[in-house]
Design a protein around this motif. Structure first.
Motif, short mmCIF file in Angstrom:
data_model
loop_
_atom_site.label_atom_id
_atom_site.label_comp_id
_atom_site.label_asym_id
_atom_site.label_seq_id
_atom_site.Cartn_x
_atom_site.Cartn_y
_atom_site.Cartn_z
N LEU A 128 51.94 40.66 62.42
CA LEU A 128 52.05 41.62 61.33
C LEU A 128 50.24 42.15 60.78
O LEU A 128 50.25 43.38 60.74
CB LEU A 128 52.42 41.28 59.78
N ALA A 129 49.80 41.75 61.09
CA ALA A 129 47.52 42.09 61.13
C ALA A 129 47.76 43.76 61.60
O ALA A 129 48.02 44.44 61.51
CB ALA A 129 47.33 41.59 61.12
N ARG A 138 46.08 49.82 55.19
CA ARG A 138 44.77 49.70 54.34
C ARG A 138 44.43 48.48 53.55
O ARG A 138 43.80 47.36 53.07
CB ARG A 138 43.75 50.38 54.05
N LEU A 139 45.75 47.97 52.95
CA LEU A 139 46.06 47.08 52.02
C LEU A 139 47.25 46.63 51.60
O LEU A 139 48.43 47.74 52.03
CB LEU A 139 45.46 47.58 50.39
N ILE A 140 47.72 45.41 51.27
CA ILE A 140 48.43 45.08 51.88
C ILE A 140 48.72 43.73 50.73
O ILE A 140 47.99 42.94 50.08
CB ILE A 140 49.38 43.34 52.93
N HIS A 158 44.82 35.45 56.96
CA HIS A 158 43.56 36.32 55.86
C HIS A 158 42.92 36.73 56.96
O HIS A 158 42.42 37.78 57.08
CB HIS A 158 42.69 35.17 54.39
N HIS A 159 42.72 35.61 58.29
CA HIS A 159 41.87 36.35 59.33
C HIS A 159 41.25 37.35 59.37
O HIS A 159 41.23 38.07 60.09
CB HIS A 159 41.04 35.00 60.02
N GLY A 160 43.24 37.54 60.08
CA GLY A 160 43.79 38.53 60.75
C GLY A 160 44.46 40.35 59.86
O GLY A 160 43.88 40.80 60.38
N LEU A 161 44.54 39.96 59.30
CA LEU A 161 43.93 41.09 58.23
C LEU A 161 42.58 41.24 57.75
O LEU A 161 42.57 42.91 57.66
CB LEU A 161 45.03 40.53 56.70
N HIS A 164 41.36 43.27 60.40
CA HIS A 164 42.25 44.43 60.94
C HIS A 164 41.92 45.22 59.98
O HIS A 164 42.55 46.36 59.85
CB HIS A 164 43.82 44.38 61.47
N ASP A 165 40.67 45.23 59.24
CA ASP A 165 40.69 46.21 58.14
C ASP A 165 41.55 45.98 56.91
O ASP A 165 41.61 46.94 56.32
CB ASP A 165 40.00 47.09 59.00
N ILE A 166 42.32 45.42 56.35
CA ILE A 166 42.76 45.33 55.16
C ILE A 166 43.48 44.26 54.51
O ILE A 166 42.61 43.32 54.90
CB ILE A 166 44.72 44.72 56.34
#
Ligand SMILES: Nc1ccccc1C(=O)C[C@H](N)C(=O)O
Ligand SMILES: [Zn+2]
Ligand SMILES: [Zn+2]
Length: 208
Positions: A128-129, A138-140, A158-161, A164-166
């Motif tokens: 998903l990220a 930029r925000l989920i 958490h790490h994937g987001l 990817h700067d989310i």
């Protein structure tokens, strides 16, 4: 104009992560004692109710709350309903037009009893990220206590987001909100050392 409150109430008994610090508010110095005012004392885990995670939560070298870009917590947001799934990945969002969306709120409806910490939640899959990043998100925001499965130790979402700067907003209350476009306001407290922060999250409808 009406604000839609999408924050979970914080009170003694509010569900917390198993084993984590319970929420407590008490008047520690009463008006009778001080002679002038009631003074409250708050004890809580930061990951209680509606809150943001800062990267330091899952990365010792990660940024603290004060170092995050405040702009991401205020501005246009789209809320979509993705309920009825055990997890959400790129496939689940393929049918949605996310053109121009910076802040995306997902309603999973998987925290069914707000008075208890959930036993199981809809989580975000690893693919998903990059999918969200490619669309400029930029925000989920999610309506559950975590973007990962509750028993996860590796915290892939958490790490994937983060990579990817989310930015991550958790524990929203979205059951009473119609899917659509809003202005989101969910500002963290100015906590210089913290791994996250409680937020008062609201949506402001656009009037046309
Ligand atoms: N509060 C906790 C206590 C113990 C173990 C994990 C947590 C978490 O909050 C982890 C989760 N990654 C979260 O932010 O969503
Ligand atoms: Zn958290
Ligand atoms: Zn989290």
């Amino acid at each position: 104009m009406t604000l839609i409150d999408i924050s979970r109430p914080l009170q003694n008994g509010t569900p917390t992560w198993p084993g984590d610090t319970a929420f407590s508010y008490e008047v520690s110095w009463s008006k009778e004692q001080s002679g002038s005012v009631n003074v409250g004392k708050l004890t809580m885990s930061i990951h209680t109710g509606t809150h943001i995670d800062s990267p330091f939560h899952f990365d010792n070298d990660g940024r603290k709350v004060m170092e995050l870009d405040l702009q991401l917590y205020i501005g246009p947001a789209r809320m979509i309903d993705v309920s009825g799934r055990s997890s959400i990945g790129a496939d689940d969002l393929a049918a949605y037009d996310l053109e121009g969306v910076t802040r995306l709120l997902l309603r999973t409806n998987s925290w069914t009893n707000a008075n208890e910490f959930p036993a199981q939640i809809t989580y975000l899959r690893a693919d998903l990220a990059p999918f969200l990043h490619a669309r400029g998100i930029r925000l989920i925001g999610v309506d559950v206590p975590s973007v990962d499965p509750l028993d996860s130790k590796e915290l892939a979402a958490h790490h994937g987001l983060h990579s990817h700067d989310i930015h991550i907003l958790e524990g929203l209350a979205l059951e009473h909100v119609a899917p659509g476009d809003y202005e989101l306001i969910a500002l963290p407290l100015p906590l210089t050392e913290a791994d996250g922060s409680p937020v008062r999250a609201v949506l402001r409808p656009y009037t046309t």
